[in-house]
Scaffold this motif. Structure first.
Motif, PDB file in Angstrom:
ATOM      1  N   GLY A 189      19.990  36.114  47.508  1.00 48.88           N
ATOM      2  CA  GLY A 189      21.052  36.132  46.506  1.00 48.88           C
ATOM      3  C   GLY A 189      21.189  37.496  45.861  1.00 48.88           C
ATOM      4  N   ALA A 190      22.276  38.198  46.178  1.00 47.27           N
ATOM      5  CA  ALA A 190      22.486  39.550  45.659  1.00 47.27           C
ATOM      6  C   ALA A 190      23.143  39.545  44.286  1.00 47.27           C
ATOM      7  N   GLY A 191      23.648  38.384  43.849  1.00 50.16           N
ATOM      8  CA  GLY A 191      24.377  38.291  42.595  1.00 50.16           C
ATOM      9  C   GLY A 191      25.871  38.441  42.822  1.00 50.16           C
ATOM     10  N   HIS A 192      26.653  37.679  42.087  1.00 49.20           N
ATOM     11  CA  HIS A 192      28.112  37.756  42.192  1.00 49.20           C
ATOM     12  C   HIS A 192      28.746  37.179  40.938  1.00 49.20           C
ATOM     13  N   ILE A 193      30.051  37.366  40.808  1.00 49.86           N
ATOM     14  CA  ILE A 193      30.807  36.835  39.672  1.00 49.86           C
ATOM     15  C   ILE A 193      31.961  36.001  40.223  1.00 49.86           C
ATOM     16  N   VAL A 194      32.082  34.773  39.720  1.00 50.60           N
ATOM     17  CA  VAL A 194      33.195  33.901  40.110  1.00 50.60           C
ATOM     18  C   VAL A 194      34.325  34.126  39.111  1.00 50.60           C
ATOM     19  N   MET A 195      35.518  34.340  39.643  1.00 52.97           N
ATOM     20  CA  MET A 195      36.716  34.598  38.859  1.00 52.97           C
ATOM     21  C   MET A 195      37.802  33.612  39.288  1.00 52.97           C
ATOM     22  N   ALA A 196      38.910  33.613  38.569  1.00 48.94           N
ATOM     23  CA  ALA A 196      40.093  32.852  38.971  1.00 48.94           C
ATOM     24  C   ALA A 196      41.311  33.750  38.791  1.00 48.94           C
ATOM     25  N   ASP A 197      42.257  33.643  39.730  1.00 48.34           N
ATOM     26  CA  ASP A 197      43.496  34.414  39.611  1.00 48.34           C
ATOM     27  C   ASP A 197      44.374  33.769  38.540  1.00 48.34           C
ATOM     28  N   PRO A 198      45.542  34.333  38.235  1.00 47.49           N
ATOM     29  CA  PRO A 198      46.370  33.796  37.143  1.00 47.49           C
ATOM     30  C   PRO A 198      46.804  32.340  37.310  1.00 47.49           C
ATOM     31  N   GLU A 199      46.756  31.791  38.527  1.00 38.11           N
ATOM     32  CA  GLU A 199      47.111  30.393  38.734  1.00 38.11           C
ATOM     33  C   GLU A 199      45.887  29.506  38.919  1.00 38.11           C
ATOM     34  N   GLY A 200      44.684  30.059  38.691  1.00 39.17           N
ATOM     35  CA  GLY A 200      43.477  29.252  38.729  1.00 39.17           C
ATOM     36  C   GLY A 200      42.771  29.193  40.058  1.00 39.17           C
ATOM     37  N   ASN A 201      43.218  29.949  41.060  1.00 38.20           N
ATOM     38  CA  ASN A 201      42.549  29.962  42.354  1.00 38.20           C
ATOM     39  C   ASN A 201      41.256  30.780  42.243  1.00 38.20           C
ATOM     40  N   GLU A 202      40.132  30.133  42.559  1.00 37.55           N
ATOM     41  CA  GLU A 202      38.846  30.790  42.429  1.00 37.55           C
ATOM     42  C   GLU A 202      38.656  31.841  43.512  1.00 37.55           C
TER      43      GLU A 202
END
Length: 145
Positions: free
Chosen positions: A128-141
């Motif tokens: 596990g290198a580490g990461h960040i989960v985000m969502a675009d303006p319409e909620g797509n992860e």
């Protein structure tokens, strides 16, 4: 035999989502067909009524190496977590604190474009290198990886 592949997003606002992903990926909104100075001019010639002009949009890699990403308007909103998501490789070759700092900087940039932050995963060696989960303006992860 090799195939062309296009990634398609169902969405509510194709133009806005195309603009977000163009900025996120360093892509550009696809230009209108040859012979037209603007999409409005091309869509006029095609007979597309004004209320249908934001039914689709696309972004392309200016270097021609990446996938074309197509955005199409659909009537229903996003209901559940994506079964497929993009990994935006924002820290290739970096590890540990340097990697996470690069991911944080990119998360901040994307937030100014309209993304939202969902969760940070700390590095957990060896896999596990580490990461960040985000969502675009319409909620797509998507993940910053």
């Amino acid at each position: 035999m090799a195939r062309d592949v296009q990634l398609t997003f169902d969405c509510a606002d194709p133009a806005a989502l195309a603009a977000f992903w163009a900025g996120a990926l360093g892509y550009r909104v696809q230009a209108p067909p040859a012979g037209f100075d603007s999409w409005d001019q091309a869509l006029d010639a095609m007979g597309v009524p004004p209320e249908k002009r934001n039914d689709a949009s696309a972004v392309i890699d200016p270097d021609g190496a990446g996938l074309r990403i197509f955005f199409q308007r659909v009537p229903e909103g996003k209901q559940v977590k994506n079964r497929l998501h993009l990994d935006v490789r924002a820290a290739p070759g970096l590890q540990g604190d340097a990697r996470m700092a690069a991911l944080e900087a990119e998360a901040e940039r994307l937030t100014t474009l309209g993304a939202s932050r969902i969760r940070r995963y700390e590095p957990a060696p060896p896999l596990g290198a580490g990461h960040i989960v985000m969502a675009d303006p319409e909620g797509n992860e998507f993940c910053l990886d």
